[in-house]
Design a protein around this motif. Structure first.
Motif, PDB file in Angstrom:
ATOM      1  N   VAL A 224     -15.695 -43.356 -28.990  1.00 52.08           N
ATOM      2  CA  VAL A 224     -14.321 -43.692 -28.637  1.00 52.08           C
ATOM      3  C   VAL A 224     -14.103 -43.292 -27.181  1.00 52.08           C
ATOM      4  N   ILE A 266     -12.179 -42.418 -41.819  1.00 51.80           N
ATOM      5  CA  ILE A 266     -11.221 -41.719 -40.960  1.00 51.80           C
ATOM      6  C   ILE A 266     -10.712 -40.503 -41.725  1.00 51.80           C
ATOM      7  N   LEU A 272      -9.890 -41.043 -34.742  1.00 54.22           N
ATOM      8  CA  LEU A 272      -8.894 -41.993 -35.220  1.00 54.22           C
ATOM      9  C   LEU A 272      -8.020 -41.404 -36.317  1.00 54.22           C
ATOM     10  N   LEU A 275      -4.265 -42.190 -36.014  1.00 55.76           N
ATOM     11  CA  LEU A 275      -3.982 -43.590 -35.695  1.00 55.76           C
ATOM     12  C   LEU A 275      -3.273 -44.239 -36.871  1.00 55.76           C
ATOM     13  N   GLU A 283      -1.939 -47.511 -28.428  1.00 54.65           N
ATOM     14  CA  GLU A 283      -3.008 -46.570 -28.110  1.00 54.65           C
ATOM     15  C   GLU A 283      -3.851 -47.102 -26.950  1.00 54.65           C
ATOM     16  N   SER A 349      -0.857 -43.126 -40.889  1.00 52.64           N
ATOM     17  CA  SER A 349      -2.152 -42.700 -40.414  1.00 52.64           C
ATOM     18  C   SER A 349      -2.850 -41.863 -41.474  1.00 52.64           C
TER      19      SER A 349
END
Length: 432
Positions: A224, A266, A272, A275, A283, A349
């Motif tokens: 990332v 995740i 993440l 997120l 983002e 999220s």
């Protein structure tokens, strides 16, 4: 490029066009973000103000391989022309110093033996230079044993010509057999998805190989790229954070004989983790995919790259299955390679979902009363204080006493000693 080469079926391209039209363009009214890695895998980085340009000349071969084809051909052509002109000048000077360029009477004395026959001008010297460096036979022009220096120049020019030919052939071979050429037949899904898998939100994308020859020891890595700020206030514009790839073998190795869906769960510790569906479009991140392996046919290590920006990550969708079994073998339908279907998924999220689960688990309405304090016994109790022989579902502590059968007699005992009382009764029966 794959379409021009005829490597992809028409159905695959039509599906891609339909997918692009149906997908909402979330970044249409926003300024386009700068990508670290383009969709084709090239690095979108411009190097400026490099003051030590001489370092590139220390590795001339790699520099020439990295050049574009037109620049490489220009360098090769210039190298041949310059070498021919240089040695043509040397041959002309040798002929001039030896007196071979002086006019002679064709009917008179032929004079001394020249160093190189049939050289009368710079043009004939240039032609002789080309013949020495490119061909073996010289025709009417040849070196004689009259000048040892001419023989030395002949040897030097042959060696220089061989070096230029070797470098040229090596560069052409390396440019045509570069590992990134094999990566042209490795395809990635245009979009990545986030969908639930085994009860957890999962980041997924699809990768496939169009050739039948396999990629040996293929490994895949996720990173990332995002802007981060340290605890000291230092701003890191391009921070690279690794993402763990889910694999039952607990490694990043994959067996790429058919298209695979690479996933990342995740959870806590994932970049993440915070997120959500609402914050996804805002983002400033980029998920980079790096696939490495060894080409089976050539043994060259190759690397294929792509990336996914927030506009290319679909929330609440899942890839459709493209592998079917027909006539005793597995068939792959590449026309559905990038197709996705919607699935039911909360917009929260992973962190918010974990917090929600934690609140529900801690609430009194969902917890079992007295869990683990009263174990099952002959009195009809089990964990949680529920009775197995009664329809009443009252907490264990709501009752102060209960009748328990033991040795054919009924007696009343306090509930807090039921476990000990039944244990003692059981031990007594076993002793009898």
């Amino acid at each position: 490029m794959l379409a021009r080469k005829g490597l992809l079926p028409d159905g695959f391209l039509l599906t891609r066009l339909a997918e692009n039209q149906n997908q909402p363009n979330r970044g249409r009214f926003k300024s386009q973000r700068a990508r670290f890695i383009t969709k084709t895998g090239s690095c979108n980085v411009a190097h400026k103000n490099i003051r030590e340009q001489g370092r590139f000349l220390q590795d001339v071969f790699t520099t020439m391989v990295d050049l574009k084809w037109q620049h490489s051909f220009l360098i090769f052509t210039s190298a041949f022309l310059c070498s021919w002109m240089l040695f043509a000048m040397i041959w002309w000077l040798l002929a001039f110093a030896h007196g071979d360029l002086e006019p002679r009477d064709p009917n008179g004395d032929p004079g001394p033996v020249p160093c190189v026959t049939a050289i009368h001008s710079f043009t004939s010297a240039f032609l002789f230079s080309i013949e020495v460096q490119v061909t073996i036979g010289f025709g009417g022009r040849m070196v004689t044993e009259e000048c040892p220096l001419a023989i030395t120049v002949l040897i030097i020019q042959n060696i220089v010509g061989l070096i230029i030919n070797a470098v040229m052939l090596g560069c052409v071979f390396m440019k045509t057999a570069q590992a990134n050429r094999r990566a042209e037949t490795l395809i990635f899904s245009r979009n990545a998805v986030i969908a639930p898998r085994n009860g957890r939100p999962t980041f997924m994308f699809r990768v496939g190989d169009l050739r039948k020859s396999m990629i040996i020891s293929a490994t895949i890595q996720l990173q990332v790229i995002r802007r981060t700020v340290t605890a000291e206030g230092e701003v890191i514009p391009v921070a690279q954070l690794d993402i763990q790839v889910e694999n039952p073998l607990r490694s990043n190795g994959i067996f790429l004989v058919s298209p695979l869906i690479v996933s990342h769960t995740i959870e806590r510790g994932s970049p993440l983790y915070e997120l959500s569906a609402q914050s996804l479009s805002a983002e400033d991140l980029e998920v980079i995919v790096i696939l490495e392996g060894v080409v089976e046919t050539t043994g060259i290590t190759m690397q294929a790259r792509t990336s996914y920006t927030p506009e290319e990550i679909l929330w609440g969708r899942r890839f459709v299955s493209i592998i079917t079994e027909e006539d005793g073998r597995y068939c792959v339908d590449y026309s559905k390679f990038g197709n996705t279907v919607p699935v039911r998924m909360p917009f929260l999220s992973a962190k918010e979902q974990d917090q929600t689960r934690g609140i529900q688990e801690d609430s009194p309405s969902t917890q079992l009363q007295g869990w683990g304090l009263v174990r099952a016994g002959r009195g009809g109790f089990r964990r949680g204080g529920r009775t197995c022989d009664s329809a009443a579902t009252q907490p264990w502590y709501a009752q102060t006493e209960r009748e328990v059968e033991g040795k054919g007699q009924k007696k009343t005992v306090q509930l807090e000693v039921i476990g000990r009382q039944t244990d003692e009764d059981g031990l007594g029966e076993m002793s009898e």
